[in-house]
Enzyme design. Structure first.
Site, short mmCIF file in Angstrom:
data_model
loop_
_atom_site.label_atom_id
_atom_site.label_comp_id
_atom_site.label_asym_id
_atom_site.label_seq_id
_atom_site.Cartn_x
_atom_site.Cartn_y
_atom_site.Cartn_z
N ASP A 1 -63.57 -30.66 12.55
CA ASP A 1 -64.03 -30.83 13.93
C ASP A 1 -63.12 -31.86 14.60
O ASP A 1 -63.25 -33.06 14.39
CB ASP A 1 -65.49 -31.30 13.92
CG ASP A 1 -66.03 -31.56 15.32
OD1 ASP A 1 -65.22 -31.69 16.26
OD2 ASP A 1 -67.26 -31.67 15.46
N PHE B 1 -71.14 -36.12 13.82
CA PHE B 1 -71.64 -35.57 15.09
C PHE B 1 -70.87 -34.30 15.42
O PHE B 1 -69.65 -34.31 15.49
CB PHE B 1 -71.50 -36.59 16.22
CG PHE B 1 -72.16 -36.12 17.49
CD1 PHE B 1 -73.53 -36.18 17.65
CD2 PHE B 1 -71.40 -35.58 18.52
CE1 PHE B 1 -74.15 -35.72 18.81
CE2 PHE B 1 -72.01 -35.12 19.68
CZ PHE B 1 -73.39 -35.19 19.83
N LYS C 1 -63.32 -31.40 24.54
CA LYS C 1 -63.02 -32.66 25.22
C LYS C 1 -61.69 -32.66 25.97
O LYS C 1 -61.60 -32.11 27.05
CB LYS C 1 -63.11 -33.81 24.20
CG LYS C 1 -64.58 -34.10 23.81
CD LYS C 1 -64.72 -35.45 23.18
CE LYS C 1 -66.14 -35.79 22.76
NZ LYS C 1 -66.93 -36.42 23.81
N1 PLP Z 1 -67.87 -32.77 17.84
C1 PLP Z 1 -67.45 -34.03 18.02
C2 PLP Z 1 -66.62 -34.68 16.96
C3 PLP Z 1 -67.80 -34.75 19.17
O1 PLP Z 1 -67.39 -36.00 19.33
C4 PLP Z 1 -68.59 -34.08 20.15
C5 PLP Z 1 -69.00 -34.79 21.38
O2 PLP Z 1 -69.02 -35.98 21.46
C6 PLP Z 1 -68.99 -32.77 19.92
C7 PLP Z 1 -68.60 -32.14 18.77
C8 PLP Z 1 -69.83 -32.04 20.93
O3 PLP Z 1 -69.07 -31.72 22.02
P1 PLP Z 1 -69.78 -31.27 23.40
O4 PLP Z 1 -70.52 -32.47 23.90
O5 PLP Z 1 -68.65 -30.84 24.27
O6 PLP Z 1 -70.70 -30.14 23.05
#
Ligand code: PLP
Length: 386
Positions: free
Chosen positions: A220, A135, A249
């Site tokens: 990520d 994700f 986050k």
């Molecule tokens: N990358 C990871 C690993 C995530 O857990 C999330 C959100 O849960 C995102 C990216 C996306 O972040 P945002 O919701 O702030 O766009």
């Protein structure tokens, strides 16, 4: 809640399945609904509220910065932005930072960097290898990068250039690498599908492969970063550094901010290549500086490691399923497919947990959680699911 669900349904797009509670106030690991009912928050805004709710240092930083200056354009210099970039680079690896407003946007920056890097350094290579069930956000590019069809299928045509392989399978990455490959983009722990950590040697193997094949390694760390796993960044457990790392986050403790760090090899952006109106504004950056300050002054990295072990042990003692995770990013994989029912019953009993699949409960509480709170969460879970 009187009438709120109806108004929400009338006026807000139907993108979320919400739990039936209206939270209005928080303090530490506790949140309160409009009737004053208390809940123990084991979700922390999904790994966002690292310092818990209402931390006085954070509140003070936000208040002071808001009264000085909330926003200026990136057309001008801003000291909180420069200072935050410096702190992140000191904590992570030699690099430069681009600031965005969310995880998805931080990843968009990483994707654009990888494409430009491939154009310059690998004869126009543009493909990015990512993991099935990963994700990376909800923009069109990041939803395509994430390997979950349900999130991207309705929105075709999708951007090209993403190749999906099974997580934790280094040979699959090698087999998928072609002359078109520019980068590998991976979460150190898959969060949204139920907290699946990288297997021992996987991240180091990816690092070696990226060096050997001349690819960028993008990690990520949007969910795993800022101390949650017991190190500032999860990749530090593996003793490697990526070329590019994304954060969001917990970085702002609840105030939206994202960041993309790129080492000198990967940092190919030039003026005009990328931008953001809000990204890195003084309010978000001053807040993130306060988050880092508190994580350091309260020793929250070591605390997260310790509390993570205790949480894993306590969840394991319930004998309701298997436990996996690292630090304060844990999942309980239930023997029965009733995670949603357990989530609802826990909420009734004053405990906020997150059912990410039919069988999996995710726990990403504030880093300030204490043993008594872990004990309370465990007791409630035992009562509602045991
Ligand atoms: N990358 C990871 C690993 C995530 O857990 C999330 C959100 O849960 C995102 C990216 C996306 O972040 P945002 O919701 O702030 O766009």
């Amino acid at each position: 809640m009187e009438g709120l669900a109806g108004l929400e349904s009338q006026y807000l797009m139907h993108t979320f399945r919400r739990q039936p509670v209206n939270l209005t106030r928080g303090s530490g690991c506790w949140v309160y609904d409009e009737d004053g009912k208390e809940y123990l928050d084991m979700v922390g805004g999904i790994a966002v509220n690292a310092l818990g709710h209402g931390h006085p240092t954070l509140t003070q930083a936000i208040t002071e910065q808001a009264s000085d200056l909330i926003h200026v354009s990136n057309l001008y210099y801003s000291r909180p932005q420069v200072e935050l970039a410096r702190r992140l680079v000191e904590l992570a690896f030699p690099s430069r930072v681009f600031f965005a407003n969310s995880g998805a946007e931080a990843n968009e920056a990483a994707i654009k960097l990888a494409r430009k890097w491939g154009r310059l350094n690998r004869a126009g290579a543009f493909e990015i290898i990512t993991a099935i069930d990963s994700f990376h956000g909800r923009t069109l590019a990041t939803v395509t990068a994430g390997g979950k069809d349900a999130y991207s299928a309705p929105f075709g045509p999708l951007p090209g250039g993403f190749v999906h392989v099974p997580f934790n399978d280094l040979d699959a990455v090698k087999a998928a690498t072609t002359a078109s490959t520019a980068a590998i983009m991976i979460e150190p722990i898959l969060g949204e599908v139920g907290v699946i950590p990288a297997a021992a040697g996987y991240l180091a193997g990816l690092r070696r492969w990226c060096d050997e094949a001349n690819l960028l390694l993008i990690l990520d760390e949007v969910q795993t970063g800022m101390g949650r796993t017991g190190r500032w960044f999860a990749h530090q457990h593996a003793g490697i550094t990526p070329d590019v790392m994304t954060l969001a986050k917990a970085l702002g403790g609840g105030v939206p901010i994202g960041a993309c760090l790129a080492n000198p090899r990967a940092d190919v952006f030039e003026p005009g290549d990328h931008g953001s109106t809000f990204g890195g504004n003084p309010l978000a950056c001053r807040t993130a500086l306060a988050v880092i300050e508190v994580i350091e002054s309260e020793g929250l990295i070591g605390h997260a490691a310790e509390m993570g072990e205790l949480l894993a042990e306590s969840l394991g003692s319930l004998e309701l399923g298997t436990v996996r995770g690292l630090g304060l990013m844990q999942a309980l994989v239930l023997d029965q497919p009733h995670a949603k029912e357990v989530q609802a019953a826990a909420l009734d009993a004053g405990l906020i947990v997150n059912a990410v699949t039919e069988r999996t409960l995710r726990f990403v509480p504030p880093l300030v959680i204490n043993p008594a709170q872990i004990d309370q969460a465990t007791r409630v879970l035992k009562a509602v699911a045991g």
